[in-house]
Design a protein around this motif. Structure first.
Motif, PDB file in Angstrom:
ATOM      1  N   ASN A 100       0.031  -5.823  -3.341  1.00  0.00           N
ATOM      2  CA  ASN A 100       0.357  -6.667  -3.549  1.00  0.00           C
ATOM      3  C   ASN A 100      -1.454  -6.370  -4.355  1.00  0.00           C
ATOM      4  O   ASN A 100      -2.204  -5.934  -4.547  1.00  0.00           O
ATOM      5  CB  ASN A 100      -0.007  -7.256  -2.581  1.00  0.00           C
ATOM      6  N   VAL A 101      -1.127  -7.945  -5.629  1.00  0.00           N
ATOM      7  CA  VAL A 101      -2.372  -8.318  -6.280  1.00  0.00           C
ATOM      8  C   VAL A 101      -3.263  -9.464  -5.546  1.00  0.00           C
ATOM      9  O   VAL A 101      -2.589 -10.171  -5.478  1.00  0.00           O
ATOM     10  CB  VAL A 101      -1.416  -8.540  -7.543  1.00  0.00           C
ATOM     11  N   HIS A 102      -4.080  -9.147  -5.866  1.00  0.00           N
ATOM     12  CA  HIS A 102      -5.354  -9.850  -5.937  1.00  0.00           C
ATOM     13  C   HIS A 102      -5.716 -10.491  -4.546  1.00  0.00           C
ATOM     14  O   HIS A 102      -6.171 -11.479  -4.508  1.00  0.00           O
ATOM     15  CB  HIS A 102      -4.868 -10.988  -7.213  1.00  0.00           C
ATOM     16  N   ARG A 103      -5.343  -9.618  -3.550  1.00  0.00           N
ATOM     17  CA  ARG A 103      -5.602  -9.949  -2.424  1.00  0.00           C
ATOM     18  C   ARG A 103      -6.178  -8.772  -2.256  1.00  0.00           C
ATOM     19  O   ARG A 103      -7.842  -8.696  -1.327  1.00  0.00           O
ATOM     20  CB  ARG A 103      -3.982 -10.240  -1.686  1.00  0.00           C
ATOM     21  N   GLY A 104      -5.931  -7.574  -1.771  1.00  0.00           N
ATOM     22  CA  GLY A 104      -7.060  -6.203  -1.124  1.00  0.00           C
ATOM     23  C   GLY A 104      -8.193  -5.693  -1.543  1.00  0.00           C
ATOM     24  O   GLY A 104      -7.795  -5.836  -3.341  1.00  0.00           O
ATOM     25  N   VAL A 105      -8.777  -5.595  -1.453  1.00  0.00           N
ATOM     26  CA  VAL A 105     -10.187  -4.717  -1.672  1.00  0.00           C
ATOM     27  C   VAL A 105      -9.614  -3.348  -2.194  1.00  0.00           C
ATOM     28  O   VAL A 105     -11.187  -2.859  -2.570  1.00  0.00           O
ATOM     29  CB  VAL A 105     -11.680  -5.465  -1.028  1.00  0.00           C
ATOM     30  N   HIS A 106      -8.613  -3.086  -1.770  1.00  0.00           N
ATOM     31  CA  HIS A 106      -8.301  -1.324  -1.266  1.00  0.00           C
ATOM     32  C   HIS A 106      -8.165  -0.187  -2.815  1.00  0.00           C
ATOM     33  O   HIS A 106      -7.977  -1.946  -3.355  1.00  0.00           O
ATOM     34  CB  HIS A 106      -8.185  -0.733  -0.217  1.00  0.00           C
ATOM     35  N   THR A 107      -8.356   0.450  -2.907  1.00  0.00           N
ATOM     36  CA  THR A 107      -8.165   1.475  -3.652  1.00  0.00           C
ATOM     37  C   THR A 107      -6.760   0.904  -4.501  1.00  0.00           C
ATOM     38  O   THR A 107      -6.658   0.486  -5.543  1.00  0.00           O
ATOM     39  CB  THR A 107      -8.288   2.417  -3.728  1.00  0.00           C
ATOM     40  N   LEU A 108      -5.568   1.070  -4.147  1.00  0.00           N
ATOM     41  CA  LEU A 108      -4.157   0.859  -4.259  1.00  0.00           C
ATOM     42  C   LEU A 108      -3.904  -0.817  -4.412  1.00  0.00           C
ATOM     43  O   LEU A 108      -3.420  -0.651  -5.721  1.00  0.00           O
ATOM     44  CB  LEU A 108      -3.302   1.056  -4.156  1.00  0.00           C
ATOM     45  N   GLY A 109      -4.685  -1.984  -4.097  1.00  0.00           N
ATOM     46  CA  GLY A 109      -4.512  -2.857  -4.467  1.00  0.00           C
ATOM     47  C   GLY A 109      -5.275  -3.335  -5.918  1.00  0.00           C
ATOM     48  O   GLY A 109      -4.842  -4.310  -6.219  1.00  0.00           O
ATOM     49  N   SER A 110      -6.593  -2.787  -6.269  1.00  0.00           N
ATOM     50  CA  SER A 110      -7.113  -2.935  -7.269  1.00  0.00           C
ATOM     51  C   SER A 110      -6.359  -1.941  -9.022  1.00  0.00           C
ATOM     52  O   SER A 110      -6.454  -2.913  -9.804  1.00  0.00           O
ATOM     53  CB  SER A 110      -8.128  -2.169  -7.064  1.00  0.00           C
ATOM     54  N   ARG A 111      -5.967  -1.432  -8.213  1.00  0.00           N
ATOM     55  CA  ARG A 111      -5.084  -0.702  -9.554  1.00  0.00           C
ATOM     56  C   ARG A 111      -3.814  -1.403  -9.723  1.00  0.00           C
ATOM     57  O   ARG A 111      -3.413  -1.647 -10.611  1.00  0.00           O
ATOM     58  CB  ARG A 111      -4.837   0.540  -9.116  1.00  0.00           C
TER      59      ARG A 111
END
Length: 406
Positions: free
Chosen positions: A51-62
């Motif tokens: 998901n976008v604009h939520r997690g600070v993990h790598t996949l979220g950032s990508r």
């Protein structure tokens, strides 16, 4: 432009239908998808799904980078002044409904006028009918010429100081009429009105510069321009969007929520409640890259030549009625005498030729044309003169078959 080479980028076109090579002539309904778009969506789900604009993990950032990167590509594609003016939606219909429900209901009142045309798709008629019913405003229609086009003189006579909204298609999905948007926008603005442009049939086929057109809103869908289904865009001038209230509420479009009140995020996110269409946006970004590589002017010129060729060829058929102006986009809407358009489409499909038949979500226009339905062949960058020849040959065979039947 080498349309045959471009065709190789669309895997779906390399197949047979009913024993014949597919001739796809229904791009006004939805375009086919090239390999780079298919691969971009596939790669997102394989490598970057989050998901976008939520997690600070790598996949979220990508995922967020890809999603917002697609927004910047849209901004450049239509020459919006800021990404704040680019709202992702489910498509043209959602975009128009957003403007009608938010701007329309807040700014239109009894005695005001909403101006449209009879050539509009239902998606650009029904929302304004509803605004008129709720507010007590009057719905007005710019008169049509005999060929279904409109004149600037009629636009000036219809749009008055009481007009609050002008809503018009860039290109008619039935007649292929290309409306003079820039000139109509000036007439609207001179009368204090805003203009919304239904760009569903415009953005896929020609270069769009929203600042040059000076339109207040421009709506279009990804699936008609080589992108996936379910993704679209609402462009709006920043000042207008800032004044408008969102119509969907929930996660991600909020700034702060307390027990009895909430505040909204800044543009563009206040209009994008919930998990957005992330993969669709990624696909739209890839589609824009693909279109830009070919060149929108190149696509437009190719289609203009096809439009001239199809009009020359199709008029050689006795008993065919062609609707719309001479100067048109690359589509042709027609009827064969004494043959229902659904029968025409079915017969053409037996030869591997895909066309649309029906009222094309334009029942008021069908009534104006005094027909219940029509057949429509619509072309895109991957179509060739040989496709036109196949269409004409199929129509001649269809005419002969039904002539023998009756």
């Amino acid at each position: 432009m080498d349309a045959k080479a471009i065709r190789q980028m669309f895997p779906i076109l390399d197949q047979e239908i009913n024993g014949h090579p597919l001739v796809y002539l229904d791009s006004s309904a939805t375009s086919q998808k090239p390999i780079p778009v298919i691969e971009a969506v596939d790669n997102y789900y394989r490598q970057n799904n989050a998901n976008v604009h939520r997690g600070v993990h790598t996949l979220g950032s990508r995922a967020t980078d890809q999603y917002e990167g697609a927004r910047e590509k849209v901004r450049r594609f239509i020459n919006a002044s800021s990404t704040a003016e680019v709202i992702f939606t489910r498509g043209t219909t959602t975009a128009i409904n957003t403007v009608a429900s938010s701007f329309g209901r807040a700014n239109v009142k009894a005695g005001d006028e909403i101006v449209i045309t009879q050539t509009e798709h239902h998606s650009n008629i029904i929302p304004w009918q509803q605004v008129a019913k709720v507010t007590g405003a009057t719905l007005k229609f710019i008169p049509l010429q005999e060929d279904g086009s409109i004149t600037l003189e009629d636009a000036r006579n219809t749009i008055t100081p009481n007009t609050k909204v002008v809503a018009i298609a860039h290109v008619s999905n039935v007649l292929g009429t290309i409306h003079p948007i820039k000139e109509i926008a000036k007439i609207a603005h001179d009368n204090g009105a805003v203009i919304l442009v239904d760009g569903a049939q415009g953005a896929p086929h020609m270069k769009v510069d929203v600042q040059d057109l000076d339109c207040d809103f421009y709506a279009f869908s990804g699936h008609k321009m080589c992108a996936p289904t379910g993704i679209g865009v609402l462009y709006g001038k920043k000042q207008l969007l800032e004044e408008m209230e969102p119509i969907e509420f929930g996660g991600e479009m909020i700034d702060f929520v307390n027990l009895y009140d909430s505040t909204w995020k800044e543009l563009p996110w206040k209009f994008e409640g919930g998990t957005p269409i992330i993969a669709g946006a990624v696909g739209l970004g890839a589609a824009i890259d693909f279109l830009n590589e070919i060149g929108m002017d190149t696509i437009h010129e190719h289609e203009k030549k096809l439009a001239v060729y199809v009009m020359e060829r199709i008029r050689t058929i006795d008993g065919i009625n062609v609707y719309g102006p001479e100067n048109r986009a690359s589509l042709v809407t027609f009827n064969l005498d004494d043959v229902h358009p659904h029968d025409v489409a079915t017969a053409l499909d037996s030869y591997g030729i895909a066309v649309r038949a029906g009222h094309h979500c334009c029942q008021p226009l069908m009534k104006w044309l005094n027909v219940a339905a029509t057949a429509r062949a619509s072309f895109y960058m991957y179509n060739t003169e040989e496709d036109v020849d196949q269409l004409v040959d199929g129509l001649l065979k269809t005419k002969e078959f039904f002539g023998n039947v009756f």
